[in-house]
Design an enzyme around this catalytic site. Structure first.
Site, PDB file in Angstrom:
ATOM      1  N   GLY A   1      19.629   9.882  81.811  1.00  0.00           N
ATOM      2  CA  GLY A   1      19.399   9.545  83.219  1.00  0.00           C
ATOM      3  C   GLY A   1      20.588   9.934  84.071  1.00  0.00           C
ATOM      4  O   GLY A   1      21.736   9.925  83.592  1.00  0.00           O
TER       5      GLY A   1
ATOM      6  N   PHE B   1       9.983   5.615  84.098  1.00  0.00           N
ATOM      7  CA  PHE B   1      10.086   6.892  83.381  1.00  0.00           C
ATOM      8  C   PHE B   1      10.526   6.730  81.928  1.00  0.00           C
ATOM      9  O   PHE B   1      10.637   7.704  81.190  1.00  0.00           O
ATOM     10  CB  PHE B   1      11.071   7.838  84.090  1.00  0.00           C
ATOM     11  CG  PHE B   1      10.744   8.053  85.542  1.00  0.00           C
ATOM     12  CD1 PHE B   1       9.483   8.475  85.935  1.00  0.00           C
ATOM     13  CD2 PHE B   1      11.703   7.830  86.527  1.00  0.00           C
ATOM     14  CE1 PHE B   1       9.173   8.677  87.275  1.00  0.00           C
ATOM     15  CE2 PHE B   1      11.414   8.028  87.872  1.00  0.00           C
ATOM     16  CZ  PHE B   1      10.140   8.444  88.248  1.00  0.00           C
TER      17      PHE B   1
ATOM     18  N   ALA C   1      25.789   0.708  92.599  1.00  0.00           N
ATOM     19  CA  ALA C   1      26.331   1.941  92.005  1.00  0.00           C
ATOM     20  C   ALA C   1      27.364   2.630  92.898  1.00  0.00           C
ATOM     21  O   ALA C   1      28.396   3.093  92.404  1.00  0.00           O
ATOM     22  CB  ALA C   1      25.181   2.893  91.694  1.00  0.00           C
TER      23      ALA C   1
ATOM     24  N   LYS D   1      15.943 -10.345  89.467  1.00  0.00           N
ATOM     25  CA  LYS D   1      16.675 -10.485  90.741  1.00  0.00           C
ATOM     26  C   LYS D   1      16.207  -9.441  91.750  1.00  0.00           C
ATOM     27  O   LYS D   1      16.330  -9.634  92.962  1.00  0.00           O
ATOM     28  CB  LYS D   1      18.185 -10.447  90.509  1.00  0.00           C
ATOM     29  CG  LYS D   1      18.755  -9.141  89.957  1.00  0.00           C
ATOM     30  CD  LYS D   1      19.011  -8.085  90.988  1.00  0.00           C
ATOM     31  CE  LYS D   1      19.269  -6.725  90.383  1.00  0.00           C
ATOM     32  NZ  LYS D   1      19.339  -5.645  91.378  1.00  0.00           N
TER      33      LYS D   1
ATOM     34  N   GLN E   1      13.089  -0.675  92.249  1.00  0.00           N
ATOM     35  CA  GLN E   1      12.540  -1.270  91.024  1.00  0.00           C
ATOM     36  C   GLN E   1      11.869  -2.611  91.306  1.00  0.00           C
ATOM     37  O   GLN E   1      11.012  -3.049  90.555  1.00  0.00           O
ATOM     38  CB  GLN E   1      13.658  -1.455  89.990  1.00  0.00           C
ATOM     39  CG  GLN E   1      14.347  -0.144  89.617  1.00  0.00           C
ATOM     40  CD  GLN E   1      13.549   0.696  88.644  1.00  0.00           C
ATOM     41  OE1 GLN E   1      13.756   0.640  87.439  1.00  0.00           O
ATOM     42  NE2 GLN E   1      12.623   1.481  89.169  1.00  0.00           N
TER      43      GLN E   1
HETATM   44  N1  LIG Z   1      21.543   2.207  91.873  1.00  0.00           N
HETATM   45  C1  LIG Z   1      22.127   1.044  91.606  1.00  0.00           C
HETATM   46  O1  LIG Z   1      22.956   0.553  92.395  1.00  0.00           O
HETATM   47  C2  LIG Z   1      21.819   0.329  90.352  1.00  0.00           C
HETATM   48  C3  LIG Z   1      20.693   0.600  89.607  1.00  0.00           C
HETATM   49  N2  LIG Z   1      20.439  -0.086  88.458  1.00  0.00           N
HETATM   50  C4  LIG Z   1      19.264   0.185  87.632  1.00  0.00           C
HETATM   51  O2  LIG Z   1      19.481   1.396  86.923  1.00  0.00           O
HETATM   52  C5  LIG Z   1      18.242   2.054  86.656  1.00  0.00           C
HETATM   53  C6  LIG Z   1      18.364   3.501  87.077  1.00  0.00           C
HETATM   54  O3  LIG Z   1      18.571   3.545  88.469  1.00  0.00           O
HETATM   55  P1  LIG Z   1      19.274   4.773  89.210  1.00  0.00           P
HETATM   56  O4  LIG Z   1      20.126   5.547  88.310  1.00  0.00           O
HETATM   57  O5  LIG Z   1      19.910   4.184  90.431  1.00  0.00           O
HETATM   58  O6  LIG Z   1      18.033   5.718  89.562  1.00  0.00           O
HETATM   59  P2  LIG Z   1      17.593   6.236  91.011  1.00  0.00           P
HETATM   60  O7  LIG Z   1      16.995   5.111  91.770  1.00  0.00           O
HETATM   61  O8  LIG Z   1      18.705   6.972  91.646  1.00  0.00           O
HETATM   62  O9  LIG Z   1      16.370   7.223  90.670  1.00  0.00           O
HETATM   63  C7  LIG Z   1      16.465   8.594  90.708  1.00  0.00           C
HETATM   64  C8  LIG Z   1      16.459   9.163  89.320  1.00  0.00           C
HETATM   65  O10 LIG Z   1      15.117   9.196  88.806  1.00  0.00           O
HETATM   66  C9  LIG Z   1      14.933  10.459  88.182  1.00  0.00           C
HETATM   67  N3  LIG Z   1      13.532  10.831  88.075  1.00  0.00           N
HETATM   68  C10 LIG Z   1      12.646  11.119  89.071  1.00  0.00           C
HETATM   69  N4  LIG Z   1      11.456  11.456  88.533  1.00  0.00           N
HETATM   70  C11 LIG Z   1      11.609  11.390  87.173  1.00  0.00           C
HETATM   71  C12 LIG Z   1      10.742  11.614  86.067  1.00  0.00           C
HETATM   72  N5  LIG Z   1       9.457  11.959  86.251  1.00  0.00           N
HETATM   73  N6  LIG Z   1      11.219  11.442  84.827  1.00  0.00           N
HETATM   74  C13 LIG Z   1      12.500  11.061  84.631  1.00  0.00           C
HETATM   75  N7  LIG Z   1      13.373  10.843  85.639  1.00  0.00           N
HETATM   76  C14 LIG Z   1      12.929  10.994  86.897  1.00  0.00           C
HETATM   77  C15 LIG Z   1      15.689  11.395  89.090  1.00  0.00           C
HETATM   78  O11 LIG Z   1      15.917  12.614  88.446  1.00  0.00           O
HETATM   79  C16 LIG Z   1      16.953  10.607  89.318  1.00  0.00           C
HETATM   80  O12 LIG Z   1      17.855  10.813  88.261  1.00  0.00           O
HETATM   81  C17 LIG Z   1      17.183   1.246  87.414  1.00  0.00           C
HETATM   82  O13 LIG Z   1      16.494   0.419  86.516  1.00  0.00           O
HETATM   83  C18 LIG Z   1      17.980   0.414  88.405  1.00  0.00           C
HETATM   84  O14 LIG Z   1      17.371  -0.825  88.721  1.00  0.00           O
HETATM   85  C19 LIG Z   1      21.312  -1.019  87.980  1.00  0.00           C
HETATM   86  C20 LIG Z   1      22.460  -1.313  88.656  1.00  0.00           C
HETATM   87  C21 LIG Z   1      22.795  -0.670  89.904  1.00  0.00           C
HETATM   88  O1  LIG Z   2      21.069  -3.715  90.550  1.00  0.00           O
HETATM   89  C1  LIG Z   2      21.758  -3.494  91.530  1.00  0.00           C
HETATM   90  C2  LIG Z   2      23.087  -4.089  91.744  1.00  0.00           C
HETATM   91  O2  LIG Z   2      23.534  -4.773  90.611  1.00  0.00           O
HETATM   92  C3  LIG Z   2      21.275  -2.611  92.593  1.00  0.00           C
HETATM   93  O3  LIG Z   2      20.090  -3.114  93.092  1.00  0.00           O
HETATM   94  P1  LIG Z   2      19.161  -2.182  93.974  1.00  0.00           P
HETATM   95  O4  LIG Z   2      18.353  -1.332  93.061  1.00  0.00           O
HETATM   96  O5  LIG Z   2      18.357  -3.120  94.811  1.00  0.00           O
HETATM   97  O6  LIG Z   2      20.110  -1.354  94.829  1.00  0.00           O
END
Ligand SMILES: NC(=O)C1=CN([C@@H]2O[C@H](COP(=O)(O)OP(=O)(O)OC[C@H]3O[C@@H](n4cnc5c(N)ncnc54)[C@H](O)[C@@H]3O)[C@@H](O)[C@H]2O)C=CC1
Ligand SMILES: O=C(CO)COP(=O)(O)O
Length: 413
Positions: free
Chosen positions: A17, A119, A175, A272, A367
């Site tokens: 990812g 995904f 992030a 959350k 999410q």
């Molecule tokens: N962004 C944040 O601040 C935080 C996110 N998370 C969690 O981390 C996890 C990942 O989130 P993010 O990295 O922020 O993702 P993101 O919200 O930035 O999503 C975009 C990603 O999804 C991918 N994508 C799109 N279509 C796809 C497909 N068909 N197959 C596979 N990948 C595909 C894109 O290539 C890109 O890498 C989530 O569960 C989120 O809740 C946890 C803590 C912080």
């Molecule tokens: O999980 C997160 C912070 O810990 C980020 O949450 P969001 O996906 O709502 O930005």
């Protein structure tokens, strides 16, 4: 650094990812791989779901050789920046963006899963049987896997599909803040069966070189047991234990506590996001901080009740209040998370939240909306919607069957 100590081999790390959080966590891992070269191979692979990006004259990377339509992986490897999902952050040179998932995970002993949860099943199915059988995983995914059989943690689902043990990482970790190296804490939860070191022990003497097979069992709420044959890590690798995981994730700006409660860590991270939607709507209504605090109070109670009711035997309730993965994540997410902000804007701009997601997130994925549906599907099946009024209200508001203005009356019981 640089000596292999008593072990002949080093861990190879693959990050599955490369979104906003995926790239930020890959940056941390690559930094730690470089500074712990006695334990980890320096080069870290990051799987990128390939897409085209436009490099225009306004881009800081625009040049005669880098312009127009480009592959995201090539841009990341050329510029050391994920210009789409983590713009403005310099990535370590030892982080390699790889468009092939199979190639990115090949020969990895440690796999870090960090994708939007919708995904994950397809991605894992595509690498089934193509990873090292003794690899271990960490899931950074915030969501729950609801299917016909019941509900599972994504760490369990990943483990079941790939036949490996998988722990979890979750915390108060917006992030963009982590990527800018602003101090935060996180929780890593790891509790494999006895064959992996269970206690956070600094001992590192090589044990027997025999490969042992044990049964690893995990169950969903319908009571089904599924068994995964777990293969022991060969003893010429450093053990994958709490010490090694701390070396992988801890940075001066990213403080890690390693615990055993995988279920509590995962459940709080998933739920959350549902509460953050309600907090955003309430804020969008202009109701103030007291109203938001009320939603968070009820939300936390429902998070704990959900964990206790459906994962009771495996969960430690203290995780919700004592660890970053619990109340701290709830607070940060209800202050500046994407779910919170998008919900707020959807009220302020009178637009569906899905439209705000498309307009404002540039391909990033909410999410909370999906989790609210997943959780409701599960609660409905259990006949327990009424016991979780905030989660139910969030789902009904998303469905257009309830108004935000009805939240106070509905959750007061
Ligand atoms: N962004 C944040 O601040 C935080 C996110 N998370 C969690 O981390 C996890 C990942 O989130 P993010 O990295 O922020 O993702 P993101 O919200 O930035 O999503 C975009 C990603 O999804 C991918 N994508 C799109 N279509 C796809 C497909 N068909 N197959 C596979 N990948 C595909 C894109 O290539 C890109 O890498 C989530 O569960 C989120 O809740 C946890 C803590 C912080
Ligand atoms: O999980 C997160 C912070 O810990 C980020 O949450 P969001 O996906 O709502 O930005």
């Amino acid at each position: 650094m640089g000596s292999l100590g008593p072990y002949q081999r080093k861990h190879k790390i693959g990050v599955v990812g490369s979104g906003n959080w995926g790239t930020a966590i890959a940056k941390i891992i690559a930094e730690n791989a470089a500074s712990n070269s006695d334990i980890f191979e320096e080069k870290v692979e990051m799987w990128v779901f390939e897409e085209n990006v436009e490099i225009t004259k306004d881009s800081p990377h625009y040049s005669s050789s880098l312009q127009g339509t480009q592959k995201l992986t090539e841009v990341i490897n050329h510029t050391n920046e994920n210009v789409k999902y983590l713009p403005g952050i310099r990535l370590p040179a030892n982080l390699h963006a790889n468009p092939s998932l199979e190639d990115a995970v090949k020969d990895c002993t440690l796999l870090v899963f960090n994708l939007p949860h919708q995904f994950i099943l397809k991605s894992c199915e595509s690498i089934k049987g193509k990873i090292l059988p003794y690899a271990r995983g960490i899931s950074c995914i915030k969501g729950v896997d609801v299917n016909e059989e019941g509900i599972s943690l994504f760490s369990e689902t990943i483990g079941r599909i790939l036949g490996i043990y998988c722990g979890a990482l979750s915390g108060a970790n917006i992030a963009n803040e982590v990527a800018k190296e602003k101090w935060s804490e996180t929780t890593v939860a790891y509790d494999p069966p006895h064959m992996d070191s269970k206690a956070p022990t600094p001992q590192r003497s090589p044990s027997s070189s025999q490969v042992e097979l044990v049964q690893f069992q995990h169950k969903d709420t319908s009571g089904q047991m599924s068994k995964t044959k777990l293969q022991a890590l060969p003893s010429d690798y450093p053990p994958i234990d709490h010490v090694t995981l701390k070396a992988l994730f801890h940075r001066p700006y990213f403080h890690v506590r390693v615990i055993h409660d995988v279920a509590g860590t995962s459940i709080s991270g998933a739920l959350k996001n549902v509460v953050a939607l309600a907090a955003g709507w309430v804020e969008g209504m202009g109701w103030g901080d007291n109203a938001k605090a009320a939603v968070m109070r009820v939300g936390l109670l429902e998070m704990v009740r959900f964990g206790d009711t459906f994962f009771g035997a495996t969960i430690n309730q203290a995780t919700f209040t004592e660890e970053s993965a619990g109340v701290a994540d709830l607070i940060t997410s209800c202050s500046g998370g994407r779910n919170f902000r998008s919900a707020k804007h959807s009220v302020e701009r009178n637009l569906p939240i899905e439209e705000i997601e498309k307009l404002e997130l540039n391909g990033q994925s909410l999410q909370g909306t999906l989790t609210a549906h997943d959780v409701n599907k599960f609660l409905k099946k259990q006949g327990m919607e009424e016991q979780f009024p905030l989660f139910t209200a969030v789902y009904r508001i998303l469905e257009g069957r309830m108004q935000v203005s009805e939240i106070p009356g509905y959750i007061e019981r």
